[in-house]
Design a protein around this motif. Structure first.
Motif, PDB file in Angstrom:
ATOM      1  N   LEU A 510       0.851  -1.195   0.000  1.00 28.35           N
ATOM      2  CA  LEU A 510       0.000   0.000   0.000  1.00 28.35           C
ATOM      3  C   LEU A 510       0.888   1.247   0.000  1.00 28.35           C
ATOM      4  CD1 LEU A 510      -2.760  -1.031   2.582  1.00 28.35           C
ATOM      5  CD2 LEU A 510      -2.695  -1.329   0.094  1.00 28.35           C
ATOM      6  N   LEU A 511       0.568   2.172  -0.873  1.00 27.63           N
ATOM      7  CA  LEU A 511       1.383   3.386  -1.020  1.00 27.63           C
ATOM      8  C   LEU A 511       0.489   4.618  -0.902  1.00 27.63           C
ATOM      9  CD1 LEU A 511       3.325   1.942  -4.053  1.00 27.63           C
ATOM     10  CD2 LEU A 511       4.349   2.398  -1.802  1.00 27.63           C
ATOM     11  N   ILE A 512       0.945   5.578  -0.147  1.00 30.20           N
ATOM     12  CA  ILE A 512       0.102   6.753   0.110  1.00 30.20           C
ATOM     13  C   ILE A 512       0.277   7.822  -0.968  1.00 30.20           C
ATOM     14  CG2 ILE A 512       1.786   8.005   1.526  1.00 30.20           C
ATOM     15  CD1 ILE A 512      -0.566   8.814   3.354  1.00 30.20           C
ATOM     16  N   PRO A 524       4.332  10.633  -2.771  1.00 28.19           N
ATOM     17  CA  PRO A 524       4.921  10.779  -1.430  1.00 28.19           C
ATOM     18  C   PRO A 524       6.279  11.485  -1.412  1.00 28.19           C
ATOM     19  CG  PRO A 524       4.832   8.467  -2.076  1.00 28.19           C
ATOM     20  CD  PRO A 524       4.037   9.221  -3.081  1.00 28.19           C
ATOM     21  N   MET A 537       5.224  12.223  10.624  1.00 27.44           N
ATOM     22  CA  MET A 537       5.131  10.844  10.133  1.00 27.44           C
ATOM     23  C   MET A 537       4.208   9.953  10.976  1.00 27.44           C
ATOM     24  SD  MET A 537       6.517  10.724   7.269  1.00 27.44           S
ATOM     25  CE  MET A 537       6.228   8.989   6.995  1.00 27.44           C
ATOM     26  N   ASN A 569       3.715   0.554   4.875  1.00 27.75           N
ATOM     27  CA  ASN A 569       5.008   1.160   5.226  1.00 27.75           C
ATOM     28  C   ASN A 569       4.910   1.919   6.543  1.00 27.75           C
ATOM     29  OD1 ASN A 569       6.892   0.863   2.766  1.00 27.75           O
ATOM     30  ND2 ASN A 569       4.913   1.437   1.880  1.00 27.75           N
ATOM     31  N   SER A 571       7.205   4.427   9.424  1.00 30.54           N
ATOM     32  CA  SER A 571       8.430   5.231   9.515  1.00 30.54           C
ATOM     33  C   SER A 571       9.113   5.019  10.867  1.00 30.54           C
ATOM     34  CB  SER A 571       8.070   6.699   9.383  1.00 30.54           C
ATOM     35  OG  SER A 571       7.314   7.067  10.502  1.00 30.54           O
ATOM     36  N   GLU A 601       6.162  -2.916   6.555  1.00 32.69           N
ATOM     37  CA  GLU A 601       7.499  -2.692   5.993  1.00 32.69           C
ATOM     38  C   GLU A 601       8.211  -1.634   6.825  1.00 32.69           C
ATOM     39  OE1 GLU A 601       7.623  -1.996   1.811  1.00 32.69           O
ATOM     40  OE2 GLU A 601       6.459  -3.805   1.342  1.00 32.69           O
ATOM     41  N   ASP A 632      14.039  -1.444   1.672  1.00 26.87           N
ATOM     42  CA  ASP A 632      15.237  -0.733   1.176  1.00 26.87           C
ATOM     43  C   ASP A 632      16.523  -1.422   1.626  1.00 26.87           C
ATOM     44  OD1 ASP A 632      13.311   0.989   0.328  1.00 26.87           O
ATOM     45  OD2 ASP A 632      13.810   2.619   1.704  1.00 26.87           O
ATOM     46  N   GLU A 688      12.782  -5.062  -5.547  1.00 26.83           N
ATOM     47  CA  GLU A 688      12.027  -3.861  -5.921  1.00 26.83           C
ATOM     48  C   GLU A 688      12.456  -3.402  -7.312  1.00 26.83           C
ATOM     49  OE1 GLU A 688      13.236  -1.010  -3.003  1.00 26.83           O
ATOM     50  OE2 GLU A 688      11.538  -1.466  -1.705  1.00 26.83           O
ATOM     51  N   TYR A 689      11.692  -2.518  -7.914  1.00 27.52           N
ATOM     52  CA  TYR A 689      12.074  -1.857  -9.178  1.00 27.52           C
ATOM     53  C   TYR A 689      12.354  -2.846 -10.312  1.00 27.52           C
ATOM     54  CZ  TYR A 689      12.671   2.656  -6.813  1.00 27.52           C
ATOM     55  OH  TYR A 689      12.475   3.798  -6.110  1.00 27.52           O
ATOM     56  N   VAL A 690      11.588  -3.894 -10.347  1.00 26.56           N
ATOM     57  CA  VAL A 690      11.736  -4.810 -11.489  1.00 26.56           C
ATOM     58  C   VAL A 690      11.007  -4.137 -12.650  1.00 26.56           C
ATOM     59  CG1 VAL A 690      11.330  -7.142 -12.363  1.00 26.56           C
ATOM     60  CG2 VAL A 690      11.850  -6.768  -9.945  1.00 26.56           C
ATOM     61  N   GLU A 691      11.781  -3.388 -13.448  1.00 28.76           N
ATOM     62  CA  GLU A 691      11.159  -2.516 -14.452  1.00 28.76           C
ATOM     63  C   GLU A 691      11.030  -3.191 -15.826  1.00 28.76           C
ATOM     64  OE1 GLU A 691      13.614   0.971 -14.133  1.00 28.76           O
ATOM     65  OE2 GLU A 691      12.238   1.910 -12.723  1.00 28.76           O
TER      66      GLU A 691
HETATM   67  P1  C2E Z   1       9.161   2.264  -1.054  1.00 26.69           P
HETATM   68  O1  C2E Z   1       8.617   1.723   0.239  1.00 26.69           O
HETATM   69  O2  C2E Z   1      10.491   1.747  -1.464  1.00 26.69           O
HETATM   70  O3  C2E Z   1       8.048   2.036  -2.121  1.00 26.69           O
HETATM   71  C1  C2E Z   1       8.302   1.676  -3.425  1.00 26.69           C
HETATM   72  C2  C2E Z   1       8.327   2.869  -4.299  1.00 26.69           C
HETATM   73  O4  C2E Z   1       8.870   2.468  -5.578  1.00 26.69           O
HETATM   74  C3  C2E Z   1       6.930   3.380  -4.621  1.00 26.69           C
HETATM   75  O5  C2E Z   1       7.052   4.778  -4.837  1.00 26.69           O
HETATM   76  C4  C2E Z   1       6.620   2.706  -5.950  1.00 26.69           C
HETATM   77  O6  C2E Z   1       5.646   3.405  -6.705  1.00 26.69           O
HETATM   78  C5  C2E Z   1       7.964   2.763  -6.606  1.00 26.69           C
HETATM   79  N1  C2E Z   1       8.107   1.767  -7.622  1.00 26.69           N
HETATM   80  C6  C2E Z   1       7.522   0.531  -7.744  1.00 26.69           C
HETATM   81  N2  C2E Z   1       7.940  -0.128  -8.823  1.00 26.69           N
HETATM   82  C7  C2E Z   1       8.826   0.690  -9.431  1.00 26.69           C
HETATM   83  C8  C2E Z   1       9.630   0.560 -10.609  1.00 26.69           C
HETATM   84  O7  C2E Z   1       9.639  -0.443 -11.327  1.00 26.69           O
HETATM   85  N3  C2E Z   1      10.446   1.584 -10.911  1.00 26.69           N
HETATM   86  C9  C2E Z   1      10.494   2.722 -10.127  1.00 26.69           C
HETATM   87  N4  C2E Z   1      11.300   3.707 -10.497  1.00 26.69           N
HETATM   88  N5  C2E Z   1       9.766   2.864  -9.014  1.00 26.69           N
HETATM   89  C10 C2E Z   1       8.939   1.863  -8.678  1.00 26.69           C
HETATM   90  P2  C2E Z   1       6.132   5.753  -4.113  1.00 26.69           P
HETATM   91  O8  C2E Z   1       4.752   5.245  -4.030  1.00 26.69           O
HETATM   92  O9  C2E Z   1       6.379   7.080  -4.696  1.00 26.69           O
HETATM   93  O10 C2E Z   1       6.715   5.720  -2.647  1.00 26.69           O
HETATM   94  C11 C2E Z   1       7.951   6.214  -2.393  1.00 26.69           C
HETATM   95  C12 C2E Z   1       8.327   5.971  -1.004  1.00 26.69           C
HETATM   96  O11 C2E Z   1       7.465   6.670  -0.131  1.00 26.69           O
HETATM   97  C13 C2E Z   1       8.170   4.551  -0.569  1.00 26.69           C
HETATM   98  O12 C2E Z   1       9.263   3.847  -0.973  1.00 26.69           O
HETATM   99  C14 C2E Z   1       8.065   4.653   0.900  1.00 26.69           C
HETATM  100  O13 C2E Z   1       9.337   4.828   1.484  1.00 26.69           O
HETATM  101  C15 C2E Z   1       7.321   5.925   1.037  1.00 26.69           C
HETATM  102  N6  C2E Z   1       5.912   5.649   1.241  1.00 26.69           N
HETATM  103  C16 C2E Z   1       4.971   5.430   0.307  1.00 26.69           C
HETATM  104  N7  C2E Z   1       3.786   5.190   0.906  1.00 26.69           N
HETATM  105  C17 C2E Z   1       4.001   5.242   2.236  1.00 26.69           C
HETATM  106  C18 C2E Z   1       3.153   5.071   3.365  1.00 26.69           C
HETATM  107  O14 C2E Z   1       1.980   4.777   3.282  1.00 26.69           O
HETATM  108  N8  C2E Z   1       3.728   5.229   4.612  1.00 26.69           N
HETATM  109  C19 C2E Z   1       5.046   5.516   4.736  1.00 26.69           C
HETATM  110  N9  C2E Z   1       5.539   5.632   5.963  1.00 26.69           N
HETATM  111  N10 C2E Z   1       5.860   5.659   3.676  1.00 26.69           N
HETATM  112  C20 C2E Z   1       5.343   5.530   2.439  1.00 26.69           C
END
Ligand code: C2E
Ligand code: CA
Ligand code: CA
Length: 747
Positions: A510-512, A524, A537, A569, A571, A601, A632, A688-691
């Motif tokens: 889940l991503l915010i 984010p 956070m 996720n 913090s 996570e 990470d 992660e990042y399996v593009e």
């Molecule tokens: P993260 O936990 O490492 O999350 C993965 C990030 O990589 C996500 O970005 C996702 O959209 C991105 N991603 C996934 N597949 C690929 C890919 O193939 N290539 C690339 N370049 N990126 C990919 P997002 O959603 O922008 O989130 C960024 C970071 O923000 C997250 O990294 C996490 O650290 C934080 N975050 C996101 N949502 C939450 C949340 O609900 N709570 C907290 N505490 N942190 C969050």
């Protein structure tokens, strides 16, 4: 000084209730030759038979006026009447404050005594009688207000109501003029003035025409403020002597002190009348003092009581007036913050911290040019507006203030600490609210000064990256707080797929996202770093946990433990927050979900930085059935070494290694090593990042268990995914990943 011929010539009343006290007094002091008692309104209450009314009444009058004017300080006075007689007058007060009356005694110098006894000795001698008289006077004040007294009280009341009805006046200047006008009207005076040099207050008002030249007025101001400092009490000049003419030729004067709450005299309220006008009397004194008190309370509301600087509100008001009046010239704002004051507070106590604020405020006020306005904005933050001053000159002044603050040393017994301050300098530009804007930019510059090591001055510059970052933070934080209050976020879900074998149970992270003012989606990386700097956070993580539990709870049937898992996720700040764990447990229980639905996570850095708390957190939730992933992985310092201390279920290999894996042999061998080690420790790995498909195959070959990335599926709205899961659950018993999870467009 005071000449009131009106009071003591009154005939004493036939009242005999004070006779016993007279007798008591004579017992206590055989040399007593007469007693006279006046009440708090200077009305004659009682006189002993031997009291000779032709005896200079002026001395008594003066004592009464002093007692009336000096609210608490005046204990009494001793004056020589002639070669062998002395008059002692004592103020009698209720609760040390309200004047009940004045008791005057005529005492004959006995036998070979040449020197009169000191006032204090006499007071001690006659104290028992004075105490009895105090009770009698208090009783009278309570019960027997004469008609005249009632009139006076009514007039006082009316006056106070008159004054307080002006409390809402637009500005201080208007309020002060109103006070002076009340003075002129009530006392039929020719001229009234209020001078408080400390606060740049100088207001005068004349009844008709201009009875005093500006030079004479200035001279009067100069002398009267100086006299007030010396005398510390109300002064009445009805006899226009040579001295008086020098002060304010040729006027009768009634001047009252304007006091700082510490008791220090900081100004004067003065009333003037021509010689032909009636004398100022005790009634006038009372009214003038009431006006002075009202002025004092207005001034006190405008100024911070400990530093003497303006309050923020007064500053904004006065700065607004200055900016409105000034033409197109350049003005500057300074913003000052004391470095690490909380450390001084915590180590040495708040009172020492307060002392430091006062000292810094003092240095600030002394270093600023006289035309500058300065204020205590809050706690240890001070600000100043310097009119007609370029940024460069303002920065030079700021530098002097910084150096002056550095010179502050603890007073004896205060302990040992160093004082330093940061200052931000900003220009006042053109905008809808130039002052608020300049204050905000000066604050940003001040914060930049803190970031750069403290004890510094920084000028606001549009091109400064750190300053821009601060600015962005401040803008973002406002939006974030709004979003937290109004549910202005949404959750997306990205699939995590097994690289080998069948799909098994579906997994999602889940991503915010924040929802902008126009409905746009803010990722984010645009708000999380600001949220971290401002300690938001834990609130964000709480929002995610509760929203996830709420939505999953609504789809309990379709997401039941057998079907899917969702990763949230968290913090490092939430790990630090002692009530966070209980919050998560409560949310889970309230949702009725099987805890196995959730995986958390935690980044490697957050976990290792809060190892004990992280272990407790993990242990508690794992006991319930939740899973944990180390996010990470590989970006921290000594990741592998800590793995044995952490009982996580998954290791998420950081995207930066994965991306590199196709081209960089070192990244490749790193991933391989992590995958092998994880197996030994009974953990699973997620890349992660399996593009691309190439990377997907590579990860499979290296022994990684799961993949997450654009090549496997992009994130989609969580609610949409849940809807689809519900449909699949209802129609397909053997679960397969919904098409849309792989094709959802990137946001
Ligand atoms: P993260 O936990 O490492 O999350 C993965 C990030 O990589 C996500 O970005 C996702 O959209 C991105 N991603 C996934 N597949 C690929 C890919 O193939 N290539 C690339 N370049 N990126 C990919 P997002 O959603 O922008 O989130 C960024 C970071 O923000 C997250 O990294 C996490 O650290 C934080 N975050 C996101 N949502 C939450 C949340 O609900 N709570 C907290 N505490 N942190 C969050
Ligand atoms: Ca993550
Ligand atoms: Ca990650």
């Amino acid at each position: 000084m005071l000449d009131l011929k009106t009071n003591a010539v009154e005939t004493p009343t036939a009242d005999t209730s004070f006779d016993p006290y007279g007798r008591l007094l004579r017992m206590l002091m055989p040399s007593l030759r007469g007693v006279v008692v006046h009440d708090g309104y200077a009305k004659l209450v009682w006189a002993s038979d031997e009291w000779d009314l032709s005896d200079e009444p002026q001395l008594i009058d003066e004592a009464i006026a002093n007692a009336v004017s000096d609210s608490t300080e005046f204990p009494g006075v001793a004056r020589t009447l002639d070669a062998d007689r002395v008059v002692y007058s004592f103020a009698v007060r209720a609760e040390q404050i309200e004047l009940l009356g004045v008791v005057s005694l005529v005492v004959r110098l006995s036998g070979n005594r040449i020197e009169p006894r000191p006032l204090q000795t006499v007071r001690q001698l006659v104290q028992p009688a004075l105490e009895c008289m105090r009770r009698e006077l208090a009783l009278r004040a309570k019960l027997g207000l004469s008609e005249r007294d009632l009139n006076i009280k009514e007039r006082d009341l009316e006056l106070m109501m008159d004054l307080s009805s002006h409390q809402t006046a637009a500005s201080d200047a208007v309020e002060f003029s109103q006070i002076l006008k009340t003075g002129l009207d009530r006392m039929s005076c020719a001229l009234a003035a209020l001078w408080v040099p400390d606060k740049n207050i100088s207001v005068s008002l004349t009844q008709s025409g201009a009875p005093m030249s500006p030079e004479a007025l200035q001279r009067a101001q100069h002398h009267l403020t100086a006299w007030m400092q010396l005398q510390q009490r109300t002064i009445v000049i009805n006899h226009i002597s040579k001295v008086a003419s020098d002060v304010a030729a040729p006027y009768k004067i009634l001047a009252c002190p304007i006091r700082h709450h510490s008791g220090r005299v900081m100004g004067v309220l003065a009333l003037f009348n021509p010689p032909s006008a009636p004398d100022f009397d005790v009634q006038h004194t009372r009214v003038a003092e009431m006006l002075a008190k009202r002025s004092t309370s207005i001034i006190q509301a405008q100024y911070d009581s400990s530093t003497g600087l303006m309050t923020r509100q007064a500053f904004e008001q006065q700065a607004g007036a200055v900016l409105g009046a000034a033409g197109g010239s350049q003005h500057s704002i300074l913003y000052l913050d004391i470095d690490r004051l909380h450390v001084i507070n915590e180590t040495f106590g708040m009172h020492i911290g307060d002392d430091v604020i006062v000292s810094v405020a003092d240095r600030l006020a002394k270093t600023l040019p006289p035309e500058a306005l300065s204020a205590r904005i809050s706690g240890d933050r001070l600000a100043a507006l310097i009119p007609n001053c370029t940024m460069e000159s303002a920065a030079a002044i700021a530098e002097q203030i910084r150096a002056a603050a550095e010179d502050i040393v603890p007073r004896a017994g205060q302990g040992s600490f160093e004082v330093s301050v940061c200052l931000g300098v900003a220009p006042i530009g053109r905008s809808d609210n130039p002052l608020a804007h300049a204050l905000a930019t000066a604050e940003i510059a001040c914060k930049a000064a803190k970031d750069r090591g403290r004890n510094r001055v920084e000028m606001f510059q549009d091109s400064d990256q750190s300053i821009i970052k601060r600015h962005t933070d401040i803008l973002v934080i406002g939006k974030l707080r709004d979003a937290l209050e109004n549910d202005g976020f949404r959750l997306d879900a990205q699939p995590i797929l097994p690289l080998r074998g069948n799909y098994g149970r579906p997994r999602f992270e889940l991503l915010i996202r924040m929802i902008g003012e126009r409905g746009e989606i803010i990722p984010p990386d645009k708000f999380l770093s600001s949220a971290e700097r401002y300690q938001l956070m834990p609130s964000i993580d709480r929002w995610v946990v509760s929203r996830a539990c709420q939505l999953l709870g609504q789809h309990r049937a379709s997401v039941g433990e057998e079907f899917a898992r969702f990763a949230i996720n968290l913090s490092g700040q939430s790990l630090q927050d002692n009530s966070f764990l209980a919050f998560v447990v409560d949310q889970l229980k309230a949702s009725g979900l099987p805890p196995g639905v959730l995986c958390f996570e935690l980044t490697e850095t957050a976990t290792i930085g809060n190892l004990e708390k992280a272990q407790l957190f993990m242990h508690t939730l794992q006991e319930l059935g939740c899973e944990f992933a180390l996010d990470d992985f590989g970006t921290g310092v000594s990741s592998l070494a800590y793995l044995k201390d952490l009982s996580v279920d998954y290791i998420k290999i950081d995207g930066s290694f994965v991306r590199d894996a196709a081209t960089n042999p070192r990244s490749e061998s790193m991933i391989k090593a992590i995958a092998q080690l994880a197996k030994v420790m009974c953990m699973e790995t997620i890349a992660e990042y399996v593009e691309t498909d190439v990377l997907r195959v590579r990860m499979t070959d290296l022994g990684v268990d799961y993949g997450q990335g654009f090549a496997m599926g992009k994130a989609q709205r969580f609610e949409d995914l849940l809807e689809e899961l519900a449909i699949y659950e209802a129609t397909v018993s053997n679960w397969a990943l919904p098409e849309s999870a792989q094709q959802a467009t990137e946001i």
